[in-house]
Design an enzyme around this catalytic site. Structure first.
Site, PDB file in Angstrom:
ATOM      1  N   SER A   1      19.196  98.813  70.395  1.00  0.00           N
ATOM      2  CA  SER A   1      19.065 100.223  70.057  1.00  0.00           C
ATOM      3  C   SER A   1      20.255 101.049  70.536  1.00  0.00           C
ATOM      4  O   SER A   1      21.358 100.889  70.053  1.00  0.00           O
ATOM      5  CB  SER A   1      17.739 100.751  70.627  1.00  0.00           C
ATOM      6  OG  SER A   1      17.436 102.040  70.170  1.00  0.00           O
TER       7      SER A   1
ATOM      8  N   ASP B   1      33.633  99.643  65.665  1.00  0.00           N
ATOM      9  CA  ASP B   1      34.039 100.125  64.337  1.00  0.00           C
ATOM     10  C   ASP B   1      35.213 101.085  64.389  1.00  0.00           C
ATOM     11  O   ASP B   1      35.867 101.330  63.366  1.00  0.00           O
ATOM     12  CB  ASP B   1      32.854 100.805  63.641  1.00  0.00           C
ATOM     13  CG  ASP B   1      31.846  99.798  63.117  1.00  0.00           C
ATOM     14  OD1 ASP B   1      31.918  98.617  63.515  1.00  0.00           O
ATOM     15  OD2 ASP B   1      30.971 100.184  62.311  1.00  0.00           O
TER      16      ASP B   1
ATOM     17  N   LYS C   1      18.410  96.258  66.544  1.00  0.00           N
ATOM     18  CA  LYS C   1      17.446  97.327  66.284  1.00  0.00           C
ATOM     19  C   LYS C   1      18.210  98.546  65.777  1.00  0.00           C
ATOM     20  O   LYS C   1      18.950  99.177  66.532  1.00  0.00           O
ATOM     21  CB  LYS C   1      16.654  97.692  67.536  1.00  0.00           C
ATOM     22  CG  LYS C   1      15.665  98.852  67.326  1.00  0.00           C
ATOM     23  CD  LYS C   1      14.908  99.174  68.604  1.00  0.00           C
ATOM     24  CE  LYS C   1      13.917 100.310  68.388  1.00  0.00           C
ATOM     25  NZ  LYS C   1      14.570 101.617  68.171  1.00  0.00           N
TER      26      LYS C   1
END
Length: 540
Positions: free
Chosen positions: A299, A310, A324
Site C-alpha cells: 500500500s 517511476d 495493493k
C-alpha cells in the site's frame, strides 16, 4: 431445536437484507445529502426487518447477524474492504492516530502480576519513578494480580482521561514494602519510526513500521537529525510495512522528489483522476536514496517506492512488494463500528496499477500469495518473478517497469534462509525471546547499570551458556527437545537485540538485528560503488 436450525438460511438471507439497509446509512462526511436516499427497495427491506423483529418465532441476536452480514457483503467486493467491530475500533483508531492516553509502560502479564519491561522514556511512569522489573500490584485500590490477567482488563484500569491520576502499588525487588506511586496520565506515542541511525559516516538509516497520522512528523525529525550528523544518503526501510494513510506516504515521497514531479494519481469508479505532485518543501532531493522492500511491504509503502522508481530516483532494493493498489475510506456505521470501503485505485507516475489480481475471488488464496511465491521460487531468484508484457511501462530515462502485482526491485536480494526460518519465526511469534530475556534480566539487572547503549551494541557478547539456557527454556515451555546448533548465530543475535530493546529502546534492537542483514549489506555495497563511480566521473 431441529425446526429452528432449518430457518438459519432464512435468517442469513434476512441478514444480507439488513446489510444492504446498513449501506444506506453509511456516513460519508464529504458526500451530498442525495448520496443515499429513501426508495422503495429500502422501504421493502425496512418492513422485512421489522417483520422479523416483531413476529419471528425465536429470539434473534440482531447485532451478531449484522456483523456477519457486513462481513459477508464486504467479502464479495474486494480483499481490502473491511469491517471494524465496535470492540476493535478504539484500538485501530489509536494505532493509526499514533498515540493514546495512558501511563506509558511496556509490560507483560507475567505469572500472576503485571511486570514492567521498561517505562516509555520521558513518559508519565518514567517521570514518576517506575523502573523495569517493577510489578504493579494495585491500581486505584483494585488488585492487578492473579493467573487470569487479561491485557484488555489491565489497560482499562491504567488508561483514562488525559491529566487524571492513577495511584499504583508497586513491588520492587530489594524493597521490603510496597511502593506507593502516583502517575499522571498523558499522551503516549505509538511510534511508527522504529529506528534512525547512521550506517556509515554519510549513509543514514530510517525504518518505518506503518503510515499513521504521526509518521511524517516522526520521519522528518529523524531525517533532520541524520542530516545534521552528515547523512547525504538514506536507506529507507519499508520491509514488512503494511501501509496506512496515503497522504502521509505522499508527504514522505515529496521529501525526495523535485518540484512538480508526479507522485501518484487515483481514479474512482467514475474515472475521475486526482494527481498529487511534489512541492517545494523537499529536503532530500539531492541525496541518494535506497528503498528497502519485501513481500510484506504494501500500500503506502508501494506508493513511495513506485513514485521514486517511476521518476528514476534512487534504487529499490529487496524483493517484490505485496501488490495493493486500492484506496480505502473509513465510514462510521453509527453504532461504534466502522467500515473501510475501497473507493478508488492508485497508480504510479508511469500509469501502473500494482494491485494483484483478485479475479478468482476474495478468498484465502489471495492472502496466502506468500506461499505461492515461496513455492515458485521467486523469493530466492528474481528470474522466477512472473510479469506480463501487457503491463510493461517505461520511465522517463528508459527503465522498464511492470504493473499488476507489486513493485519489482531494481536490485534483487533473495530471502536469507538463516533468518527467515520457520522455527525461529515461530519462537518470535510466541514471544519466547521476550519472556526469556525478561527472566534473565530479572535475576540481576544491576549488572547492566552504567552500561551505555553504544557500549552494549558494540561490545556485549551473548555467551553460549545463555543460548543453552534459552534452549532449555523453549523445550520446557513447548514440551519439545530441539537444539539450536544450526541456528546458533541468529539465536545469539536475537537474544542480544531483545536485551537491548528491554534495556534501552527499539532503535537498539534494530541496529543489532541489521548487522549481518543481507539487504543492508547490499545497500552498503551499492553506496560504496556509487561513491567510486562519482569519484571516477569527477576525475574524468
Amino acid at each position: 431445536m431441529k425446526d429452528t436450525k432449518k430457518y438459519i438460511p432464512l435468517l442469513l438471507g434476512a441478514a444480507i437484507a439488513i446489510g444492504v439497509f446498513i449501506g444506506g446509512k453509511l456516513n460519508f462526511s464529504d458526500s451530498s445529502d442525495r448520496l443515499f436516499t429513501t426508495n422503495s427497495k429500502k422501504d421493502k427491506l425496512n418492513r422485512l426487518i421489522d417483520f422479523i423483529d416483531y413476529e419471528y418465532v425465536d429470539e434473534v441476536n440482531t447485532d451478531s447477524i449484522v456483523d456477519v452480514t457486513v462481513n459477508g457483503i464486504l467479502d464479495n467486493l474486494d480483499p481490502h474492504s473491511t469491517y471494524i467491530p465496535k470492540k476493535d475500533l478504539q484500538r485501530v483508531a489509536e494505532n493509526m492516530k499514533g498515540d493514546f492516553v495512558g501511563i506509558g509502560i511496556n509490560f507483560y502479564p507475567y505469572k500472576d502480576s503485571i511486570a514492567v519491561i521498561r517505562p516509555t522514556e520521558g513518559g508519565p511512569s518514567y517521570r514518576a519513578g517506575i523502573k523495569g522489573g517493577d510489578r504493579i500490584i494495585m491500581a486505584d485500590g483494585e488488585k492487578l494480580t492473579g493467573s487470569r490477567l487479561r491485557n484488555d482488563s489491565i489497560l482499562s484500569k491504567l488508561k483514562g482521561k488525559k491529566g487524571t491520576y492513577v495511584n499504583l502499588k508497586v513491588k520492587r525487588k530489594g524493597e521490603d514494602q510496597l511502593l506507593d506511586i502516583k502517575v499522571k496520565r498523558g499522551s503516549i506515542p505509538i511510534k511508527s519510526v522504529d529506528a534512525a541511525y547512521m550506517l556509515t559516516d554519510n549513509l543514514g538509516y530510517i525504518k518505518i513500521n506503518r503510515f499513521a497520522e504521526s509518521t511524517y512528523k516522526e520521519f522528518k525529525t529523524a531525517l533532520d537529525r541524520l542530516q545534521n550528523k552528515g547523512a547525504t544518503k538514506l536507506a529507507l526501510d519499508l520491509r514488512d510495512n503494511p501501509g496506512g494513510f496515503l497522504g502521509v506516504a505522499e508527504q514522505i515521497a515529496d521529501e525526495f522528489l523535485e518540484d512538480d514531479k508526479l507522485i501518484v494519481f487515483t481514479k474512482n469508479k467514475k474515472g475521475k483522476r486526482e494527481n498529487v505532485y511534489a512541492t517545494k518543501k523537499g529536503d532530500f532531493e539531492e541525496g541518494d536514496i535506497y528503498i528497502l522492500l519485501n513481500e510484506n511491504s504494501a500500500s503506502a509503502s508501494e506508493v513511495i517506492a513506485g513514485a521514486l522508481q517511476d521518476n528514476d530516483k534512487g534504487v529499490i532494493v529487496g524483493r517484490r512488494s505485496y501488490g495493493k493498489g486500492l484506496v480505502q475510506r473509513e465510514m462510521a456505521l453509527g453504532d461504534g463500528s466502522a467500515v473501510r470501503l475501497t473507493v478508488s485505485r492508485y497508480y504510479t507516475p508511469t500509469g501502473r496499477s500494482i494491485q494483484r489480481s483478485y479475479d478468482k475471488g476474495n478468498n484465502q488464496a489471495y492472502f496466502n500469495d506468500y506461499y505461492k511465491r515461496l513455492r515458485n521460487g521467486e523469493l530466492m531468484d528474481s528470474e522466477s518473478i512472473e510479469v506480463a508484457d501487457s503491463l510493461r511501462f517505461v520511465t522517463p530515462k528508459g527503465k522498464v517497469v511492470y504493473g499488476g502485482g507489486g513493485i519489482i526491485p531494481d536490485v534483487f536480494v533473495p530471502m536469507d534462509k538463516s533468518t527467515e526460518n520457520e522455527t525461529i519465526n515461530y519462537l518470535r511469534r510466541m514471544g519466547h525471546f521476550g519472556f526469556f530475556v525478561f527472566e534473565e534480566l530479572d535475576k540481576d539487572r544491576a549488572i547492566y547499570e552504567g552500561v551505555s547503549k553504544h557500549d552494549f551494541i558494540n561490545n556485549f557478547q551473548v555467551s553460549s551458556d545463555i543460548v543453552l539456557r534459552f534452549q532449555k527454556y523453549v523445550n520446557r515451555r513447548e514440551g519439545t527437545n530441539i537444539t539450536f546448533v544450526a541456528y546458533n548465530d541468529i539465536i545469539k543475535r536475537l537474544i542480544k537485540a531483545t536485551l537491548a530493546r528491554q534495556l534501552y529502546d527499539d532503535n537498539a534492537f534494530e541496529e543489532i538485528m541489521n548487522r549481518d542483514d543481507i539487504v543492508i549489506e547490499e545497500v552498503l555495497m551499492l553506496s560504496r560503488d556509487n561513491e567510486q563511480f562519482n569519484i571516477q566521473e569527477i576525475q574524468n
